[in-house]
Design a protein around this motif. Structure first.
Motif, PDB file in Angstrom:
ATOM      1  N   GLU A 270      20.307 -14.627  38.341  1.00  0.00           N
ATOM      2  CA  GLU A 270      19.005 -14.037  38.654  1.00  0.00           C
ATOM      3  C   GLU A 270      18.090 -15.127  39.225  1.00  0.00           C
ATOM      4  OE1 GLU A 270      19.272 -10.372  35.423  1.00  0.00           O
ATOM      5  OE2 GLU A 270      18.385 -12.268  34.791  1.00  0.00           O
ATOM      6  N   GLY A 271      17.358 -14.764  40.290  1.00  0.00           N
ATOM      7  CA  GLY A 271      16.628 -15.758  41.072  1.00  0.00           C
ATOM      8  C   GLY A 271      15.638 -16.605  40.304  1.00  0.00           C
ATOM      9  N   ASP A 272      14.920 -16.007  39.333  1.00  0.00           N
ATOM     10  CA  ASP A 272      13.875 -16.777  38.645  1.00  0.00           C
ATOM     11  C   ASP A 272      14.459 -17.984  37.914  1.00  0.00           C
ATOM     12  OD1 ASP A 272      15.127 -14.859  37.057  1.00  0.00           O
ATOM     13  OD2 ASP A 272      13.367 -14.447  35.826  1.00  0.00           O
ATOM     14  N   PHE A 273      15.584 -17.776  37.213  1.00  0.00           N
ATOM     15  CA  PHE A 273      16.178 -18.884  36.454  1.00  0.00           C
ATOM     16  C   PHE A 273      16.683 -19.979  37.400  1.00  0.00           C
ATOM     17  CE2 PHE A 273      17.416 -15.201  33.552  1.00  0.00           C
ATOM     18  CZ  PHE A 273      16.304 -15.347  32.750  1.00  0.00           C
ATOM     19  N   ASN A 274      17.112 -19.586  38.592  1.00  0.00           N
ATOM     20  CA  ASN A 274      17.645 -20.574  39.535  1.00  0.00           C
ATOM     21  C   ASN A 274      16.541 -21.308  40.271  1.00  0.00           C
ATOM     22  OD1 ASN A 274      20.733 -20.430  39.470  1.00  0.00           O
ATOM     23  ND2 ASN A 274      20.051 -18.314  39.272  1.00  0.00           N
ATOM     24  N   ARG A 275      15.459 -20.592  40.593  1.00  0.00           N
ATOM     25  CA  ARG A 275      14.312 -21.287  41.180  1.00  0.00           C
ATOM     26  C   ARG A 275      13.789 -22.345  40.215  1.00  0.00           C
ATOM     27  NH1 ARG A 275       8.984 -20.660  40.160  1.00  0.00           N
ATOM     28  NH2 ARG A 275       9.162 -18.582  39.295  1.00  0.00           N
ATOM     29  N   LYS A 276      13.730 -21.988  38.934  1.00  0.00           N
ATOM     30  CA  LYS A 276      13.172 -22.912  37.950  1.00  0.00           C
ATOM     31  C   LYS A 276      14.193 -23.957  37.504  1.00  0.00           C
ATOM     32  CE  LYS A 276      10.216 -19.285  36.042  1.00  0.00           C
ATOM     33  NZ  LYS A 276       9.913 -18.509  34.813  1.00  0.00           N
ATOM     34  N   GLY A 277      15.446 -23.769  37.903  1.00  0.00           N
ATOM     35  CA  GLY A 277      16.471 -24.733  37.498  1.00  0.00           C
ATOM     36  C   GLY A 277      16.856 -24.629  36.040  1.00  0.00           C
ATOM     37  N   THR A 278      16.621 -23.461  35.414  1.00  0.00           N
ATOM     38  CA  THR A 278      16.947 -23.321  33.992  1.00  0.00           C
ATOM     39  C   THR A 278      18.301 -22.661  33.767  1.00  0.00           C
ATOM     40  OG1 THR A 278      15.783 -21.206  33.880  1.00  0.00           O
ATOM     41  CG2 THR A 278      14.507 -23.170  33.335  1.00  0.00           C
ATOM     42  N   SER A 279      18.974 -22.248  34.855  1.00  0.00           N
ATOM     43  CA  SER A 279      20.272 -21.592  34.707  1.00  0.00           C
ATOM     44  C   SER A 279      21.400 -22.595  34.884  1.00  0.00           C
ATOM     45  CB  SER A 279      20.422 -20.491  35.760  1.00  0.00           C
ATOM     46  OG  SER A 279      21.774 -20.092  35.881  1.00  0.00           O
ATOM     47  N   GLN A 334      17.419 -11.483  43.820  1.00  0.00           N
ATOM     48  CA  GLN A 334      16.041 -11.914  44.043  1.00  0.00           C
ATOM     49  C   GLN A 334      15.032 -10.766  43.978  1.00  0.00           C
ATOM     50  OE1 GLN A 334      15.322 -14.940  44.129  1.00  0.00           O
ATOM     51  NE2 GLN A 334      16.964 -16.135  45.090  1.00  0.00           N
ATOM     52  N   ASP A 335      13.853 -11.099  43.490  1.00  0.00           N
ATOM     53  CA  ASP A 335      12.701 -10.233  43.685  1.00  0.00           C
ATOM     54  C   ASP A 335      11.858 -10.868  44.808  1.00  0.00           C
ATOM     55  OD1 ASP A 335      11.592 -12.436  42.472  1.00  0.00           O
ATOM     56  OD2 ASP A 335      10.685 -11.363  40.802  1.00  0.00           O
ATOM     57  N   GLN A 336      10.697 -10.298  45.105  1.00  0.00           N
ATOM     58  CA  GLN A 336       9.861 -10.794  46.193  1.00  0.00           C
ATOM     59  C   GLN A 336       9.411 -12.238  45.969  1.00  0.00           C
ATOM     60  OE1 GLN A 336       8.579  -9.285  49.008  1.00  0.00           O
ATOM     61  NE2 GLN A 336       9.619  -7.317  48.757  1.00  0.00           N
ATOM     62  N   MET A 337       8.872 -12.474  44.770  1.00  0.00           N
ATOM     63  CA  MET A 337       8.256 -13.772  44.532  1.00  0.00           C
ATOM     64  C   MET A 337       9.282 -14.897  44.557  1.00  0.00           C
ATOM     65  SD  MET A 337       6.353 -14.903  41.054  1.00  0.00           S
ATOM     66  CE  MET A 337       6.034 -16.601  40.668  1.00  0.00           C
ATOM     67  N   ASN A 338      10.398 -14.706  43.869  1.00  0.00           N
ATOM     68  CA  ASN A 338      11.390 -15.784  43.809  1.00  0.00           C
ATOM     69  C   ASN A 338      12.082 -15.974  45.147  1.00  0.00           C
ATOM     70  OD1 ASN A 338      11.463 -16.897  40.942  1.00  0.00           O
ATOM     71  ND2 ASN A 338      11.353 -14.676  40.649  1.00  0.00           N
ATOM     72  N   ALA A 339      12.271 -14.879  45.905  1.00  0.00           N
ATOM     73  CA  ALA A 339      12.852 -15.004  47.238  1.00  0.00           C
ATOM     74  C   ALA A 339      11.930 -15.845  48.117  1.00  0.00           C
ATOM     75  CB  ALA A 339      13.058 -13.620  47.847  1.00  0.00           C
ATOM     76  N   GLY A 343      12.813 -19.389  49.695  1.00  0.00           N
ATOM     77  CA  GLY A 343      13.043 -19.322  51.129  1.00  0.00           C
ATOM     78  C   GLY A 343      14.240 -18.462  51.517  1.00  0.00           C
ATOM     79  N   VAL A 344      14.472 -17.399  50.758  1.00  0.00           N
ATOM     80  CA  VAL A 344      15.554 -16.471  51.104  1.00  0.00           C
ATOM     81  C   VAL A 344      14.986 -15.051  51.136  1.00  0.00           C
ATOM     82  CG1 VAL A 344      17.348 -17.936  50.090  1.00  0.00           C
ATOM     83  CG2 VAL A 344      16.232 -16.194  48.673  1.00  0.00           C
ATOM     84  N   ALA A 345      15.823 -14.100  51.522  1.00  0.00           N
ATOM     85  CA  ALA A 345      15.353 -12.712  51.589  1.00  0.00           C
ATOM     86  C   ALA A 345      15.464 -12.060  50.216  1.00  0.00           C
ATOM     87  CB  ALA A 345      16.204 -11.939  52.591  1.00  0.00           C
ATOM     88  N   PRO A 346      14.514 -11.170  49.880  1.00  0.00           N
ATOM     89  CA  PRO A 346      14.653 -10.424  48.624  1.00  0.00           C
ATOM     90  C   PRO A 346      15.897  -9.528  48.705  1.00  0.00           C
ATOM     91  CG  PRO A 346      12.781  -9.604  49.900  1.00  0.00           C
ATOM     92  CD  PRO A 346      13.301 -10.817  50.616  1.00  0.00           C
ATOM     93  N   THR A 347      16.506  -9.259  47.553  1.00  0.00           N
ATOM     94  CA  THR A 347      17.742  -8.485  47.544  1.00  0.00           C
ATOM     95  C   THR A 347      17.583  -7.107  46.898  1.00  0.00           C
ATOM     96  OG1 THR A 347      18.359  -9.565  45.480  1.00  0.00           O
ATOM     97  CG2 THR A 347      19.196 -10.563  47.516  1.00  0.00           C
ATOM     98  N   MET A 358       5.511  -6.742  34.038  1.00  0.00           N
ATOM     99  CA  MET A 358       5.652  -7.432  35.324  1.00  0.00           C
ATOM    100  C   MET A 358       7.097  -7.354  35.812  1.00  0.00           C
ATOM    101  SD  MET A 358       3.577 -10.968  35.266  1.00  0.00           S
ATOM    102  CE  MET A 358       3.766 -11.462  33.575  1.00  0.00           C
ATOM    103  N   PRO A 359       7.303  -7.276  37.127  1.00  0.00           N
ATOM    104  CA  PRO A 359       8.682  -7.280  37.631  1.00  0.00           C
ATOM    105  C   PRO A 359       9.339  -8.653  37.547  1.00  0.00           C
ATOM    106  CG  PRO A 359       7.112  -7.083  39.451  1.00  0.00           C
ATOM    107  CD  PRO A 359       6.308  -7.095  38.186  1.00  0.00           C
ATOM    108  N   TYR A 360      10.653  -8.626  37.362  1.00  0.00           N
ATOM    109  CA  TYR A 360      11.486  -9.838  37.364  1.00  0.00           C
ATOM    110  C   TYR A 360      12.760  -9.511  38.129  1.00  0.00           C
ATOM    111  CZ  TYR A 360       8.607 -11.924  33.698  1.00  0.00           C
ATOM    112  OH  TYR A 360       7.567 -12.457  32.992  1.00  0.00           O
ATOM    113  N   PRO A 361      13.503 -10.525  38.568  1.00  0.00           N
ATOM    114  CA  PRO A 361      14.826 -10.254  39.148  1.00  0.00           C
ATOM    115  C   PRO A 361      15.748  -9.704  38.046  1.00  0.00           C
ATOM    116  CG  PRO A 361      14.084 -12.481  39.685  1.00  0.00           C
ATOM    117  CD  PRO A 361      13.169 -11.949  38.613  1.00  0.00           C
ATOM    118  N   ARG A 362      16.304  -8.537  38.296  1.00  0.00           N
ATOM    119  CA  ARG A 362      17.169  -7.881  37.301  1.00  0.00           C
ATOM    120  C   ARG A 362      18.389  -7.322  38.012  1.00  0.00           C
ATOM    121  NH1 ARG A 362      14.153  -6.602  32.529  1.00  0.00           N
ATOM    122  NH2 ARG A 362      16.202  -6.042  31.725  1.00  0.00           N
ATOM    123  N   MET A 363      19.451  -7.128  37.242  1.00  0.00           N
ATOM    124  CA  MET A 363      20.664  -6.550  37.822  1.00  0.00           C
ATOM    125  C   MET A 363      20.518  -5.044  38.044  1.00  0.00           C
ATOM    126  SD  MET A 363      23.588  -8.609  35.701  1.00  0.00           S
ATOM    127  CE  MET A 363      22.579  -9.360  34.422  1.00  0.00           C
TER     128      MET A 363
END
Lengths: 482, 454
Positions: A270-279, A334-339, A343-347, A358-363
């Protein structure tokens, strides 16, 4: 239904009764958008939910719930301001906007687009109200038939608990970039749990299913099939012996055991954990994380599935996203914010439980594509190991990568043959390497029957999983027999 | 950083608010009576809160919450129906009552259905010290979250990343009334401060966290202390390895030992007993725990998270022993399950109230010495507990202990047993009681379980 019809219905349900139109939304975004705010959205929701439950042979209780409100979000870089109101009306909307925009320092006002446009979407499910798709008396009779079928199967059935639930949800997502999207989402579910007893030993079995359909989905064949499956599973468990403990080859059956994928790799991608480097998967795009031949996708576009959405909760059309291709890590969800921040497209994976979250990247629906092995051949390849065909829940620590999922129906494999049932046990592994230990992939891909619910950040959303029969060469089985 | 001038919100739980909610309850009860219900009950709640998260020193989320809702249950003789809504306006409330009545036309006759017995309803409403509105300015909330995260990030160079420090505060009121004439309201506050950080060595990451939760903001642990505990808990997990499969004693650290009490509550709840879905059927008067173990409810603890003078049906709560000297003294019943079992309600509609396992003489170090060689569990994951059989198998992480001393961190293991045997095999309880939640216990030492690893 075309996306235009969904938007018309959403406007009629959510905006018009409150006297809200494009001018009012422009006023909201005019207030929220400032130089420091990258993006803002308003999520309007009206949902009706019902459930009926049977136990001891009678439908004892039923409940009906109405939920309506609007959530307003302002995003500034990595910051999110969020407020909501359970009243859909202009003053409450503007108040929520003022609160949400407090996340960003005051800056110059920016103009908001006045050219409202609809998002291109395709309808993946009927907009019909599932609550109205069956008379209340027939809902009760359906549960009674399920109960009678379960009891008729075996005299050891001592208790049957069955429930029927439906949601009809209308949402409208208005964004500061001028996009306005509507979606009308049905969701139904039938669940059966039975208790069987023999010589003082009691065991349970559960089954169920559903999807983004109406109650018409539950034909006698489908509904009574759940009853039979729950009884079969409970009777198997009456004969189950203690589970083994330790590392061994594990063969997973097709379908719902795909929660392996959801826990072992899904959350970690999920994009948020990868943007933050916590995954544990952060920064690993392009690396081998699974054996050759393994392809895993997240696909929100499957018609009528429990995890599907025509558009996600940020107004992005859902898509089929390849997560792992032939063993290599290809992409994140990805959601909008993390995409934007990555620098990638939302999925199309921006999801939320309701307007109050609040929305988060979810499966959505996460599954592995089929291989070419015959399932019987996979079982025959194991000298001593576990064959697990049904599971309860699972959980993952995305940072260490450790995940668990708990078998509810499992058997020992001895010398290539399934010999005897064993009690449920938790299986534990390491997400980034468990799929590198997959040595055989079945040709029998199945999706789950529509029972999954995923929790993250305290929010629950419906999801789907699936996979073919798989052989994992070594996985730790948490039984009691060491 | 953001400079936000927050206007302290008006209390949602003052006298005027309480009177407004009481009027909604009365209106709904009257509407149910008008529509022919023989009995009815209504709960109305309102809450508001603020939650901020600071990550890597910057505000990440700022969330304002404001919720309200009404729940109605009506009885037509022994048939019942329920409905709920987030809309408290008069037309919506009438609609909600009508929906509940409509459902009751289709549910079955059920002899045990109905309100709690009038004689059991609470008549005394002592001030339990649950309501301490705080309303911090947004900047103050941000500063507390930041101080907590700073303390965690600054403690050890191996702390490499953060999931953020968070402060959240909530005020809520619920007014409950029923057609026996019972009407009461309870206001409460909850404030919490927490932080979760990540440590990294040689490419392997570990995460842990700590939090403080209190009714009164003055009782929150200092931000620096929370940060330091979280950082310490995180770095000590670095270098974790798998154990080989073995049998050994297992010590559940206090913050997760409450889960063992939670499984007990699940097993002695009336609903599990009359449905016969419990691994503790017919256990009243039986030796369920090791001798010496006392587990009791304390509903009147001032300022505690689980305190309440009445349950969600209005039944008066009572301090009582659930387990005395290891012997089960009672069940956890609401009115309905009580009738099913031919017993009175124990005032537990909605759950237990500050269920407490009495502490033993040991601190955590003393329990480690008592254990000698074994597994200290500091994290559990997954849901591998079978409520019908008591079979227990969960993912775990923690520390291998020899000679009463922690040797090294461990992960990717499971611990397994059966709760019936585990409860009887408790050989030590700590005095390191975790009082943050509704299930209060110190660390619990179990004589033997199966640990599965490589």
């Amino acid at each position: 239904m075309s996306d235009e019809q969904a938007l018309v219905m959403a406007r009629r349900t959510l905006l018009e009764p409150a006297g809200l139109g494009e001018r009012e939304l422009e006023r909201l975004f005019g207030q929220v958008m400032h130089a420091q705010v990258d993006h803002a959205d308003a999520y309007f929701q009206y949902s009706r939910h019902e459930s009926w439950s049977l136990e001891e042979g009678i439908v004892k209780s039923g409940s009906y719930n109405i939920e309506a409100g609007v959530g307003v979000r302002a995003v500034s870089g990595e910051k999110t301001g969020f407020a909501y109101s359970d009243e859909i009306a202009l003053p409450a909307l503007l108040e929520a906007g003022t609160t949400a925009r407090a996340i960003a320092r005051a800056g110059a006002a920016v103009s908001v687009p006045v050219a409202w446009r609809a998002a291109p979407t395709r309808a993946l499910y009927v907009p019909d109200d599932p609550l109205a798709s069956l008379a209340d008396a027939d809902k009760v009779r359906l549960l009674e038939r399920v109960e009678q079928a379960a009891r008729a199967m075996d005299s050891r059935v001592k208790q049957v608990m069955a429930s029927l639930a439906a949601v009809h949800e209308v949402v409208l997502i208005a964004r500061s970039d001028g996009q306005m999207t509507g979606d009308v989402r049905p969701l139904v579910r039938l669940s059966v749990t039975v208790i069987v007893e023999r010589d003082g030993r009691r065991e349970s079995g559960s089954s169920g299913g559903g999807g983004r359909v109406t109650y018409g989905h539950f034909s006698d064949e489908v509904a009574l099939g759940f009853a039979r499956e729950a009884v079969r599973q409970a009777l198997v468990n009456l004969d189950a012996g203690d589970a083994p403990a330790g590392s061994m080859p594990v063969v997973l059956g097709p379908g719902w055991p795909g929660i392996l994928l959801h826990e072992a790799i899904g959350h970690g991608l999920e994009g948020d954990f990868n943007r933050k480097g916590t995954s544990a998967f952060a920064g690993r795009i392009g690396e081998r994380v699974a054996a050759p031949g393994i392809t895993v996708v997240d696909d929100g576009t499957l018609p009528n599935r429990r995890g599907s959405l025509s558009v996600d909760d940020e107004g992005t059309p859902t898509q089929r996203t390849v997560l792992i291709e032939d063993g290599f890590l290809r992409g994140y969800m990805q959601d909008q914010m993390n995409a934007r921040l990555m620098g990638v497209a939302p999925t199309g994976n921006g999801r939320r439980e309701s307007y109050a979250h609040m929305p988060y990247p979810r499966m959505t629906n996460t599954y592995m594509l089929a291989g070419d092995r015959n399932p019987a051949e996979i079982i025959a390849s194991v000298d001593r190991g576990l064959y697990a065909v049904n599971f309860g829940g699972g959980q993952v620590d995305i940072t260490s990568g450790k995940f668990v999922f708990s078998a509810a129906e499992a058997y020992l494999i001895e010398r290539g043959r399934v010999t005897r049932p064993i009690k449920g046990a938790t299986l534990i592994g390491n997400g980034p390497d468990v799929l590198t230990r997959v040595s055989m992939i079945g040709n029998d891909l199945q999706l789950d029957p529509g029972v999954g619910t995923c929790g993250k950040e305290g929010q629950s959303v419906p999801v789907g999983v699936g996979q073919p029969t798989l052989r994992i060469d070594a996985l730790t089985v948490g039984g009691t027999q060491s | 950083m953001s400079a936000v001038a927050s206007v302290p919100a008006a209390s949602v739980a003052d006298e005027a608010s309480r009177a407004r909610l009481a009027a909604v309850v009365e209106m709904a009860l009257a509407e149910a009576r008008r529509l022919g219900a023989s009995q009815s009950e209504v709960a109305v709640n309102v809450s508001q809160g603020l939650s901020v998260t600071v990550r890597l020193g910057e505000v990440e989320t700022l969330e304002h919450t404001r919720d309200k809702g009404i729940g109605v249950t009506v009885y037509f003789g022994t048939r019942s129906g329920s409905a709920s809504s987030t809309d408290l306006t008069e037309p919506a409330v009438r609609e909600t009552v009508r929906a509940a009545c409509s459902i009751a036309k289709f549910t079955a006759e059920d002899d045990c259905a109905g309100l709690a017995e009038r004689a059991r309803l609470a008549t005394r409403f002592p001030d339990l010290g649950l309501h301490h509105p705080w309303n911090p300015a947004t900047d103050e909330a941000i500063e507390m979250a930041r101080a907590c995260e700073d303390a965690a990030r600054g403690l050890d160079a191996r702390i490499s990343n953060s999931e953020g420090g968070s402060l959240s505060t909530q005020e809520a009121i619920e007014v409950y009334g029923n057609s026996h004439g019972f009407l009461a309201g309870t206001a409460g506050t909850r404030h919490s401060l927490s932080v979760s950080v990540i440590a990294q060595v040689a490419g392997a990451m570990q995460r842990d966290y700590w939090y403080s939760l209190a009714r009164n903001a003055r009782d929150l642990q200092a931000a620096e202390d929370i940060g330091h505990i979280a950082a310490h808990r995180t770095v000590r997990r670095l270098g974790a390895r798998q154990l080989s499969t073995r049998e050994c004693p297992v010590l559940f650290e206090a913050p997760l030992a409450g889960s063992l009490l939670s499984h007990l509550v699940g097993a002695v709840r009336g609903g599990s007993l009359y449905r016969r879905t419990s691994f503790l059927l017919d256990s009243l008067g039986q030796q369920v725990f090791a001798p010496g173990i006392r587990i009791h409810e304390q509903p009147y603890l001032v300022g505690a998270i689980g305190s309440a003078a009445y349950d969600s049906e209005g039944v008066a709560t009572t301090p009582r022993d659930l387990v005395r000297d290891g012997v089960l003294q009672g069940y956890v019943l609401d009115s309905y399950s009580g009738r099913k079992l031919a017993m009175p309600s124990t005032g537990n509609a909605g759950g237990v109230h500050n269920l407490t396992l009495d502490p033993g003489p040991y601190d955590l170090a003393g329990l480690l010495k008592l254990m000698g060689t074994g597994l200290l569990v500091t994290e559990l994951i997954g849901f591998g507990v079978n409520a019908v059989t008591g079979d227990y198998s969960r993912g775990a992480a923690g520390f291998w202990v020899e000679g009463g001393e922690v040797q090294y961190p461990v992960e990717e293991i499971t611990i397994a047993g059966n709760l019936k045997e585990m409860y009887r095999a408790i050989i030590g309880v700590g005095n390191d009681v975790d009082t943050r939640g509704n299930l209060r216990t110190g660390s619990i030492l179990i004589e033997r379980m199966t640990v599965a690893g490589n």
